[in-house]
Design a protein around this motif. Structure first.
Motif, PDB file in Angstrom:
ATOM      1  N   GLN A 144     -24.462  11.744  38.893  1.00 45.12           N
ATOM      2  CA  GLN A 144     -24.385  10.549  39.688  1.00 45.12           C
ATOM      3  C   GLN A 144     -23.294   9.954  39.493  1.00 45.12           C
ATOM      4  O   GLN A 144     -22.228   8.718  40.550  1.00 45.12           O
ATOM      5  CB  GLN A 144     -25.705   9.146  39.149  1.00 45.12           C
ATOM      6  N   GLY A 145     -22.623  10.455  38.548  1.00 45.73           N
ATOM      7  CA  GLY A 145     -20.876  10.035  38.424  1.00 45.73           C
ATOM      8  C   GLY A 145     -19.794  10.652  39.642  1.00 45.73           C
ATOM      9  O   GLY A 145     -19.044   9.920  39.998  1.00 45.73           O
ATOM     10  N   ALA A 146     -20.337  12.162  39.709  1.00 51.84           N
ATOM     11  CA  ALA A 146     -19.897  12.950  41.108  1.00 51.84           C
ATOM     12  C   ALA A 146     -19.735  11.750  42.163  1.00 51.84           C
ATOM     13  O   ALA A 146     -18.616  11.222  43.136  1.00 51.84           O
ATOM     14  CB  ALA A 146     -20.214  14.050  41.172  1.00 51.84           C
ATOM     15  N   CYS A 147     -21.504  10.994  42.676  1.00 54.17           N
ATOM     16  CA  CYS A 147     -21.317  10.715  43.609  1.00 54.17           C
ATOM     17  C   CYS A 147     -20.644   9.717  44.013  1.00 54.17           C
ATOM     18  O   CYS A 147     -19.684   9.046  44.624  1.00 54.17           O
ATOM     19  CB  CYS A 147     -22.691  10.739  44.082  1.00 54.17           C
ATOM     20  N   LEU A 148     -20.699   8.649  42.808  1.00 50.98           N
ATOM     21  CA  LEU A 148     -19.669   7.847  42.694  1.00 50.98           C
ATOM     22  C   LEU A 148     -18.521   7.553  42.423  1.00 50.98           C
ATOM     23  O   LEU A 148     -17.239   7.292  43.188  1.00 50.98           O
ATOM     24  CB  LEU A 148     -19.998   6.842  40.866  1.00 50.98           C
ATOM     25  N   THR A 149     -17.247   8.732  41.672  1.00 51.80           N
ATOM     26  CA  THR A 149     -16.277   9.529  42.166  1.00 51.80           C
ATOM     27  C   THR A 149     -16.079   9.358  43.578  1.00 51.80           C
ATOM     28  O   THR A 149     -14.843   9.044  44.135  1.00 51.80           O
ATOM     29  CB  THR A 149     -16.445  10.640  41.518  1.00 51.80           C
ATOM     30  N   LEU A 150     -16.387   9.578  44.008  1.00 55.48           N
ATOM     31  CA  LEU A 150     -16.659  10.604  45.597  1.00 55.48           C
ATOM     32  C   LEU A 150     -16.128   9.420  46.223  1.00 55.48           C
ATOM     33  O   LEU A 150     -15.717   9.305  47.623  1.00 55.48           O
ATOM     34  CB  LEU A 150     -17.284  11.567  46.171  1.00 55.48           C
ATOM     35  N   GLU A 151     -17.577   8.327  46.425  1.00 58.90           N
ATOM     36  CA  GLU A 151     -17.654   7.312  46.998  1.00 58.90           C
ATOM     37  C   GLU A 151     -16.284   6.189  46.677  1.00 58.90           C
ATOM     38  O   GLU A 151     -15.675   5.586  47.597  1.00 58.90           O
ATOM     39  CB  GLU A 151     -18.803   6.441  46.982  1.00 58.90           C
ATOM     40  N   TYR A 152     -16.019   5.898  45.517  1.00 64.08           N
ATOM     41  CA  TYR A 152     -14.824   5.573  44.948  1.00 64.08           C
ATOM     42  C   TYR A 152     -13.593   5.557  46.048  1.00 64.08           C
ATOM     43  O   TYR A 152     -12.751   5.190  47.068  1.00 64.08           O
ATOM     44  CB  TYR A 152     -14.498   5.129  44.122  1.00 64.08           C
TER      45      TYR A 152
ATOM     46  N   THR B 215     -21.209  18.670  41.277  1.00 60.44           N
ATOM     47  CA  THR B 215     -22.224  18.244  41.556  1.00 60.44           C
ATOM     48  C   THR B 215     -22.326  16.666  42.682  1.00 60.44           C
ATOM     49  O   THR B 215     -23.327  16.097  41.869  1.00 60.44           O
ATOM     50  CB  THR B 215     -23.587  18.471  40.593  1.00 60.44           C
ATOM     51  N   GLY B 216     -22.147  16.191  43.826  1.00 60.30           N
ATOM     52  CA  GLY B 216     -22.463  15.096  44.102  1.00 60.30           C
ATOM     53  C   GLY B 216     -21.858  14.761  45.228  1.00 60.30           C
ATOM     54  O   GLY B 216     -21.584  15.733  46.064  1.00 60.30           O
ATOM     55  N   GLY B 217     -22.144  13.534  45.809  1.00 59.14           N
ATOM     56  CA  GLY B 217     -21.526  13.830  47.372  1.00 59.14           C
ATOM     57  C   GLY B 217     -21.555  12.359  48.026  1.00 59.14           C
ATOM     58  O   GLY B 217     -21.973  11.428  46.755  1.00 59.14           O
ATOM     59  N   LEU B 218     -21.285  11.349  49.034  1.00 59.45           N
ATOM     60  CA  LEU B 218     -20.811  10.288  48.861  1.00 59.45           C
ATOM     61  C   LEU B 218     -22.532  10.118  49.464  1.00 59.45           C
ATOM     62  O   LEU B 218     -23.020   9.943  49.626  1.00 59.45           O
ATOM     63  CB  LEU B 218     -20.310  10.735  51.053  1.00 59.45           C
ATOM     64  N   ILE B 219     -23.134   8.670  49.153  1.00 59.76           N
ATOM     65  CA  ILE B 219     -24.010   8.121  49.104  1.00 59.76           C
ATOM     66  C   ILE B 219     -24.089   7.385  49.785  1.00 59.76           C
ATOM     67  O   ILE B 219     -23.444   6.603  50.800  1.00 59.76           O
ATOM     68  CB  ILE B 219     -23.603   6.755  47.496  1.00 59.76           C
ATOM     69  N   GLY B 220     -25.311   7.259  49.975  1.00 61.42           N
ATOM     70  CA  GLY B 220     -26.412   6.516  51.479  1.00 61.42           C
ATOM     71  C   GLY B 220     -27.013   7.326  51.998  1.00 61.42           C
ATOM     72  O   GLY B 220     -26.896   8.473  51.534  1.00 61.42           O
ATOM     73  N   ASP B 221     -28.688   6.689  53.012  1.00 58.24           N
ATOM     74  CA  ASP B 221     -28.717   7.774  53.582  1.00 58.24           C
ATOM     75  C   ASP B 221     -28.586   8.628  54.515  1.00 58.24           C
ATOM     76  O   ASP B 221     -28.794   9.420  55.429  1.00 58.24           O
ATOM     77  CB  ASP B 221     -29.819   7.007  54.140  1.00 58.24           C
ATOM     78  N   GLN B 222     -27.073   7.987  54.735  1.00 56.83           N
ATOM     79  CA  GLN B 222     -26.062   8.984  56.012  1.00 56.83           C
ATOM     80  C   GLN B 222     -24.579   8.569  55.363  1.00 56.83           C
ATOM     81  O   GLN B 222     -24.410   7.265  54.555  1.00 56.83           O
ATOM     82  CB  GLN B 222     -26.473   8.022  57.489  1.00 56.83           C
ATOM     83  N   LEU B 223     -24.056   9.217  55.957  1.00 61.58           N
ATOM     84  CA  LEU B 223     -22.726   9.016  55.729  1.00 61.58           C
ATOM     85  C   LEU B 223     -22.198   7.407  56.815  1.00 61.58           C
ATOM     86  O   LEU B 223     -21.911   7.692  58.110  1.00 61.58           O
ATOM     87  CB  LEU B 223     -21.756   9.478  55.844  1.00 61.58           C
ATOM     88  N   TYR B 224     -21.857   6.377  55.924  1.00 61.30           N
ATOM     89  CA  TYR B 224     -21.549   5.163  56.794  1.00 61.30           C
ATOM     90  C   TYR B 224     -19.754   5.425  56.663  1.00 61.30           C
ATOM     91  O   TYR B 224     -19.152   4.706  56.148  1.00 61.30           O
ATOM     92  CB  TYR B 224     -21.515   3.960  55.731  1.00 61.30           C
ATOM     93  N   THR B 225     -19.367   6.150  57.795  1.00 64.25           N
ATOM     94  CA  THR B 225     -18.170   6.162  57.710  1.00 64.25           C
ATOM     95  C   THR B 225     -17.334   5.128  58.295  1.00 64.25           C
ATOM     96  O   THR B 225     -16.104   5.372  57.741  1.00 64.25           O
ATOM     97  CB  THR B 225     -17.572   7.758  59.012  1.00 64.25           C
ATOM     98  N   GLU B 226     -17.831   4.255  58.778  1.00 63.47           N
ATOM     99  CA  GLU B 226     -16.823   3.268  58.496  1.00 63.47           C
ATOM    100  C   GLU B 226     -16.163   2.255  56.630  1.00 63.47           C
ATOM    101  O   GLU B 226     -15.546   1.410  56.885  1.00 63.47           O
ATOM    102  CB  GLU B 226     -17.943   1.694  59.000  1.00 63.47           C
ATOM    103  N   ASN B 227     -17.025   2.998  56.398  1.00 65.41           N
ATOM    104  CA  ASN B 227     -16.949   2.178  54.782  1.00 65.41           C
ATOM    105  C   ASN B 227     -15.437   3.316  54.513  1.00 65.41           C
ATOM    106  O   ASN B 227     -14.872   2.398  53.087  1.00 65.41           O
ATOM    107  CB  ASN B 227     -17.710   2.480  53.859  1.00 65.41           C
TER     108      ASN B 227
END
Length: 204
Positions: free
Chosen positions: A103-111, A126-138
């Motif tokens: 969860q911290g890796a996801c938060l790292t990448l999202e930030y 072990t992480g990825g960008l957050i969301g049901d899809q990638l909201y590239t506008e963010n």
């Protein structure tokens, strides 16, 4: 849920570099900061944000973003506060590093994706960008060659490989130099090889 505090460790007196270490669900700042003994970060200021109730957001990182609010925005704000603490010590942005697990890796990448810049580097175990899809506008900014390492297992119960690959593509499009490693049946953990790659690619 209001997020928590930020712990400091490592070189707190005269640091030239800072590493922001973000724990996973059920973990703690102390847990993730203890990983520093295996990393080439002896002279770094270590900053460990601590999530309230040991979780950054309540649902899967693949849930709709709204389902994880307001916790997600509060978590991102706490990471931003850690960045501000590093900058306040006179550490340049390109000497600020990020590391997270699960969860911290996801938060790292999202930030970093929401605040793209020339950082020292980032590690996502072990992480990825957050969301049901990638909201590239963010996602905005230019990484200007910032090295990012993402390692994960195939399969991983929490993090689909497809989201890891989509995240790599997004970060690369923003100018990051991403190294992605997918390990067959590694499990939801951090391997010795991942530690060695992080030291070689990010902290060398």
């Amino acid at each position: 849920m209001q997020q928590g505090t930020i712990y400091q460790g490592g070189n707190t007196q005269n640091p030239q570099k800072a590493l922001i270490m973000i724990h996973g669900r059920g973990g703690s700042a102390q847990d993730i900061m203890s990983l520093s003994r295996y990393l080439k970060v002896d002279d770094y200021l270590l900053l460990g944000p601590q999530a309230a109730a040991h979780t950054w957001y309540p649902h899967s990182f693949m849930a709709p973003v709204a389902d994880n609010q307001p916790d997600l925005d509060q978590a991102l704000a706490l990471v931003q506060e850690a960045v501000a603490q590093a900058l306040a010590k006179g550490i340049a942005k390109d000497k600020i590093y990020f590391l997270g697990f699960s969860q911290g890796a996801c938060l790292t990448l999202e930030y970093v994706a929401r605040n793209g810049a020339s950082y020292g580097g980032a590690v996502a175990f072990t992480g990825g960008l957050i969301g049901d899809q990638l909201y590239t506008e963010n996602y905005r900014g230019d990484f200007a060659g910032t090295p990012i390492f993402i390692g994960t297992s195939d399969p991983d119960f929490h993090v689909p490989v497809e989201r890891v690959q989509a995240s790599t593509k997004q970060l690369t499009a923003m100018g990051a130099k991403v190294t992605e490693r997918i390990y067959p049946d590694m499990g939801h953990t951090i391997s010795q090889e991942e530690i060695e790659l992080a030291n070689e690619l990010i902290f060398s």
